[in-house]
Design a protein around this motif. Structure first.
Motif: not given
Length: 385
Positions: A330-334, A354-360, A372-374, A379-385
């Motif tokens: 989402k191109h949204s901050r909230a 995970d809803v990835i957004h443009s906030g902080t 999850v902030a872009a 930091e918050d998205l770990k490589p697929f193991g």
């Protein structure tokens, strides 16, 4: 700009087998990356540019030139000489493999496989995109989104210079590169088609609609799409089908692979132009989707979208074995939890969404769903193991 993770990946593939194909769009940095790999390989390196007429002439008898070589042999633009693959098979099967072959190509693995079946079991494919967030740094996220990941576009001294480079790339790609790859469609036709794709960026493919717009058959426009996908400038995201009592979308979603090319095709040279444009949300979706795929380290066949005829959808579904991860962009901050997300989580039995957004900030929305902030993807998205 050094790309250490890619260098390490290709070195590992070279140690594990005699032939590695490094594939990516034109100007994405394959030759520079090959030079970094050669420096790290620490053995004699021989490089041939198969677009160089002098080098091409030397390959009239490929075994005579390749067999004596030792160390690392780099063959740039390998799709120009598919007849080299049988010779590479013979060389790859030599005892103790005295040479490793690094093939650079501007075509997809599927396209190369049509002429490289003799290398089955002997070749590893590594496909690279443009610069990614972990390579340029989070503070330059907006710059990466606007300019895209082609090194010369991203590193240009100014926005106008970057924009000119991308427009020139599009013209050269259509007028010269496609012909060199064996595609004979008129450049102005492909420009119109590619521009139309940019306006449909992030939407579900409708061949009939495109065919009517061009006055040609569905098969013809599908061929146009396949050309751009085979040359790695378009991403085709396949739909996921689940055994549920709902009608599900069966057509793929289409994205221009590089956000900077989307903006050049839409004539959006500045960030102000971009954020005021109706396609800003779709542009953000395609850009973030690419960053997620890169960060997770997943293969194209592990990535899908999901949608039902009733309107529920999920922007990205990553499936590996029994693991299922969902992503909404989402191109949204909230952002909030949409009904689509809840339906997708239940119907697809997702481990998480995970809803990835443009906030902080990154924070929980409800059980199994977080925002999850872009800017925090690394930091918050770990490589697929």
């Amino acid at each position: 700009m050094e790309r250490r993770d890619l260098v390490a990946l290709v070195l590992a593939r070279l140690r594990g087998g005699p032939v590695v194909a490094l594939l990516g769009p034109r100007q994405v940095g394959k030759t520079t990356l090959a030079a970094q790999i050669a420096a790290a390989w620490r053995s004699p390196t021989t490089r041939f540019d198969l677009e160089n007429p002098d080098h091409l002439r030397r390959f009239d008898e490929p075994m005579a030139i390749l067999e004596p070589l030792r160390g690392l042999v780099v063959l740039d633009e390998i799709q120009r000489r598919p007849e080299l693959f049988p010779a590479l098979r013979v060389l790859a099967d030599r005892p103790r493999s005295p040479a490793r072959f690094l093939l650079l190509g501007s075509a997809s693995p599927d396209l190369l496989r049509q002429t490289s079946e003799s290398l089955a079991g002997r070749i590893h494919y590594v496909t690279i995109d443009g610069l990614s967030l972990d390579e340029v740094g989070v503070p330059r996220l907006d710059r990466l989104w606007l300019r895209g990941g082609f090194p010369r576009a991203f590193l240009a001294r100014s926005e106008p210079e970057s924009f000119r480079w991308r427009r020139d790339f599009i013209q050269t790609f259509l007028e010269r590169d496609l012909a060199q790859l064996g595609f004979r469609t008129a450049a102005n036709t492909m420009f119109r088609f590619w521009t139309m794709l940019a306006h449909y960026h992030g939407q579900i493919w409708n061949a009939s609609e495109f065919g009517r717009a061009f006055g040609v058959s569905d098969v013809t426009v599908r061929n146009y799409l396949d050309v751009l996908a085979a040359t790695l400038v378009v991403r085709i995201l396949q739909p996921w089908h689940e055994n549920i009592a709902k009608r599900q979308v069966k057509a793929p979603k289409i994205y221009i692979s590089d956000s900077g090319l989307v903006h050049a095709l839409l004539n959006l040279p500045t960030r102000d132009d971009l954020v005021a444009h109706p396609k800003v949300g779709a542009s953000w979706e395609g850009f973030v989707l690419g960053q997620i795929v890169h960060r997770l380290g997943v293969r194209p066949e592990e990535c899908h979208f999901w949608a039902t005829q009733q309107g529920a959808e999920l922007d990205l579904l990553v499936v590996r074995g029994k693991r299922r991860l969902g992503f909404e962009i989402k191109h949204s901050r909230a952002p909030t939890v949409s009904r689509s997300v809840l339906i997708a989580r239940e119907d697809l039995r997702l481990d998480s969404v995970d809803v990835i957004h443009s906030g902080t900030d990154t924070y929980g929305l409800r059980e199994g769903v977080r925002a999850v902030a872009a800017t925090r993807l690394l930091e918050d998205l770990k490589p697929f193991g």
